[in-house]
Design an enzyme around this catalytic site. Structure first.
Site, PDB file in Angstrom:
ATOM      1  N   GLU A 184      -5.267 -26.516   1.949  1.00 46.20           N
ATOM      2  CA  GLU A 184      -4.718 -26.055   2.820  1.00 46.20           C
ATOM      3  C   GLU A 184      -5.009 -24.268   2.778  1.00 46.20           C
ATOM      4  OE1 GLU A 184      -1.009 -29.119   3.910  1.00 46.20           O
ATOM      5  OE2 GLU A 184      -0.416 -26.740   3.212  1.00 46.20           O
ATOM      6  N   TYR A 206       3.301 -33.787   7.084  1.00 49.48           N
ATOM      7  CA  TYR A 206       3.640 -32.915   6.154  1.00 49.48           C
ATOM      8  C   TYR A 206       5.212 -32.820   6.297  1.00 49.48           C
ATOM      9  CZ  TYR A 206       3.830 -28.378   3.242  1.00 49.48           C
ATOM     10  OH  TYR A 206       4.087 -27.122   2.333  1.00 49.48           O
ATOM     11  N   ASP A 254       7.883 -18.374   6.731  1.00 53.14           N
ATOM     12  CA  ASP A 254       7.494 -17.943   5.317  1.00 53.14           C
ATOM     13  C   ASP A 254       8.422 -17.360   4.644  1.00 53.14           C
ATOM     14  OD1 ASP A 254       4.954 -19.466   4.805  1.00 53.14           O
ATOM     15  OD2 ASP A 254       4.328 -18.165   6.625  1.00 53.14           O
TER      16      ASP A 254
END
Ligand SMILES: Cc1ncc(COP(=O)(O)O)c(C=O)c1O
Lengths: 400, 269
Positions: free
Chosen positions: B49, B175, B60
């Site tokens: 990734e 994911y 994030d």
């Protein structure tokens, strides 16, 4: 317009704009909020409580004031000011925080978070959190913490925790990022009060609905005072909440022109501005599709405006739609022009406007002379200038 | 079959689990990235990734935020990342590469331009953090037509209905974000993950990778027993951040951590 305006659709789309563009962890929370919002929006008891708070706590209705001397001096339209500066805490922001806080309470959330730029929304959030006894955390770019020290102190007095955000450009957009991160992390007990008509659905519609009290009152007051509808509406546009609050109840009245005033900073041609509708392009940021200031790689560009409250690279998706559909017109005003608007209103009417609102004043100074004295213009005086005394004095080389 | 499907099929046949490192392209400087990708493959990475730096990485944590900022200081954006994939493909035609990032760079490039460019340079999948399946159709159909998978994230609070939706709209793998929070936060609870994975597996035919909070070989091993793939990101990027004055040291520490994860995941299976 014969057709009734009924944007957005149920997934929050205003034509191609708006929508829900968030990380998966937020989706259940957004769905929960959406359900609660739709339920209470039609709940008579909720509306009654909201109306009572707006009347007794915020001080509504705010006056619609005929600025006669200024109208005469400009030699054109009759200028009326919607006095959101007289609200508790000094700006329109509290209309929305009162509403969202009531919703948070109904949803059983114990913790409130918010982002803030100028600090007006932060103060308005800290204020309602204090009143309801809710924990309150306000994210604020480190740059803004410095230039809006007075509001930081106000928030702390009100019991809020102010967290300076050191990432990115350390301004409003980064505060929003950090608030979203907090929300993702504390999703179960936290209510995020967004301060403008941005963010993922339902925020743009919900904040609009809470701010639409401005336009509803203005419409009724204008009828009572003049017996007719206004010809033009003028409001500054940062995220766009005070503007849409004024515009929304007039959208179906085709004769009423609408002008949203963006911050041109040093001038849009210099690139140092905060005018995505005038000089940006559509993209996706902070949960919705709208006009943005981005470079060729889609990275968000740093913005500039003398007023921290307009210093944002995006704009509410409904404004993007109103622009494309031609229903509203978006113009821009530089820092220097805004200062002229600031001084003009102060000297002509004895009202010191916020620097954000001064952008609307400055545009009115251009527009009013092109109109006739029989015509009516309503300007949203979104906030008062007390918070800007420091910036103004500094700009003019005066030590307070 | 896409390169990604082939890779998972081969792993499955061999009874192995996918090791999926994440790094931010261009961190700490542009020339660092492509050689590191090759070394990670040698150390046992099955899928990579590659993070596309973004000015506003809302999902994030601080480690990946700072990685983005370091890369952006070198003006590494989507176009340069695509160039890096092209450079990587000159020497590696097998290892699937997933671009992971935010939607705006793709919006600004235009979905079709992006899909064409991604196909041309050899991108295998796209994971866009702020693109939920409800809004993804336009993008997904353009990618699918070019044999590129759209990978979706699942969260601890995603219910069965959402898993089914991802299964329908997504491809390649899903994911699973192991905790409520941003990348790099806290430590994951493997028992919770196991429970949630059991639910997810009932509602999808796609392989499921697990990430967010995987910091060491021990956790990687436990996850490999219950998931189809293990994603490690912040722990690798921390090595870069800890060695900004010595990128060679960063590189060797990254490879060491990845190798130890590979070993742990393959042992006792
Ligand atoms: C007085 C005032 N007006 C306007 C704004 C801009 O926000 P919006 O465009 O959402 O009304 C702000 C924001 O802080 C403000 O304080």
């Amino acid at each position: 317009m014969t057709e009734h305006y009924n944007m957005p659709d149920e997934r929050g789309h205003f034509g191609p704009y708006g929508g829900i563009f968030v990380a998966e962890t937020l989706m259940p929370a957004i769905n929960e909020l959406n359900e609660a919002y739709h339920k209470y929006r039609q709940d008579a008891e909720f509306q009654r409580e909201l109306d009572a708070d707006l009347q007794h706590y915020v001080g509504r209705p705010s006056p619609l004031y005929h600025a006669q001397r200024w109208s005469e001096a400009l030699g054109g339209a009759q200028i009326y000011l919607k006095r959101e500066d007289l609200n508790h805490t000094g700006a329109h922001k509290i209309n929305n925080t009162v509403g969202q806080a009531l919703l948070a309470k109904r949803m059983g959330k114990k913790r409130i978070i918010a982002e803030t730029g100028a600090g007006q929304h932060g103060v308005a959030t800290a204020t309602v959190a204090a009143r309801l006894g809710l924990e309150c955390v306000v994210y604020m770019g480190a740059v803004d913490v410095e230039r809006q020290a007075l509001n930081v102190y106000r928030m702390k007095l009100l019991g809020a925790t102010v967290v300076p955000v050191e990432s990115g450009s350390r301004t409003l957009k980064d505060a929003l990022n950090e608030a979203l991160r907090d929300w993702v992390t504390n999703i179960d007990d936290t209510f995020y009060i967004i301060g403008t008509v941005a963010g993922p659905h339902p925020y743009p519609a919900m904040v609009r609905d809470f701010q639409a009290v401005i336009g509803r009152e203005a419409k009724q007051q204008c009828q009572e005072m003049t017996g007719r509808l206004p010809d033009a509406l003028v409001a500054c546009v940062g995220g766009g909440s005070n503007a849409i609050g004024l515009f929304y109840p007039f959208i179906d009245d085709a004769s009423v022109k609408m002008y949203g005033v963006e911050a041109a900073g040093d001038g849009v041609e210099t690139g140092h501005h905060s005018a995505p509708l005038c000089a940006g392009k559509p993209g996706v940021l902070h949960g919705n599709r709208t006009y943005l200031m981005a470079d060729e790689d889609g990275e968000i560009i740093e913005t500039h405006s003398i007023s921290a409250g307009l210093d944002y690279p995006g704009v509410g998706p409904e404004h993007a739609w109103l622009k494309d559909s031609g229903r509203a017109e978006y113009v821009n005003i530089t820092d220097d022009e805004a200062l002229q608007g600031f001084h003009a209103l102060t000297r002509m009417e004895g009202i010191i406007p916020a620097l954000e609102s001064s952008h609307a004043m400055a545009y009115a100074m251009k527009l009013a002379p092109t109109m006739s004295p029989e015509q009516i213009m309503i300007i949203n005086l979104s906030g008062r200038g007390d918070k800007d005394m420091h910036t103004m004095a500094q700009r003019e080389g005066i030590k307070l | 079959m896409s390169r990604l499907e082939q890779r998972f099929a081969a792993l499955n046949a061999a009874g192995r689990k996918a090791l999926i490192p994440f790094i931010t392209a261009g961190d700490p400087y542009p020339e660092f990235t492509v050689p590191l990708l090759h070394e990670m493959v040698k150390a046992g990475a099955d899928v990579i990734e590659l993070g596309v730096p973004f000015s506003d990485p809302m999902a994030d944590g601080p480690v990946i935020q700072r990685a983005s900022e370091r890369a952006l200081a070198h003006h590494v954006g989507l176009r340069k990342v695509l160039d890096m994939v092209a450079a990587f493909r000159r020497d590696d035609e097998e290892t699937p590469i997933i671009l992971m990032g935010y939607l705006n760079p793709i919006e600004i490039m235009g979905y079709e331009n992006f899909a064409n460019a991604a196909q041309r340079v050899g991108v295998d999948g796209v994971l866009t953090v702020d693109l939920p399946p409800e809004e993804a159709e336009a993008c997904v159909s353009l990618l699918k037509a070019r044999n590129i998978d759209q990978i979706f994230l699942l969260a601890p609070n995603s219910d069965a209905k959402r898993v089914e939706l991802m299964d329908k709209v997504g491809s390649g793998y899903l994911y699973y974000v192991s905790l409520k929070g941003v990348t790099g936060a806290g430590h994951l609870n493997t028992q919770d993950v196991e429970q949630q994975l059991a639910m997810i597996k009932q509602h999808t035919r796609l392989p499921v990778g697990v990430g967010f909070g995987v910091k060491d070989a021990k956790t990687a091993k436990i996850l490999a027993e219950i998931a189809d793939g293990v994603v490690v990101g912040s722990a690798l990027i921390s090595k870069i951040e800890a060695n900004l004055d010595d990128p060679e040291q960063a590189r060797s520490e990254i490879i060491e951590l990845l190798s130890s994860m590979r070993q742990a995941m393959d042992s006792g299976a």
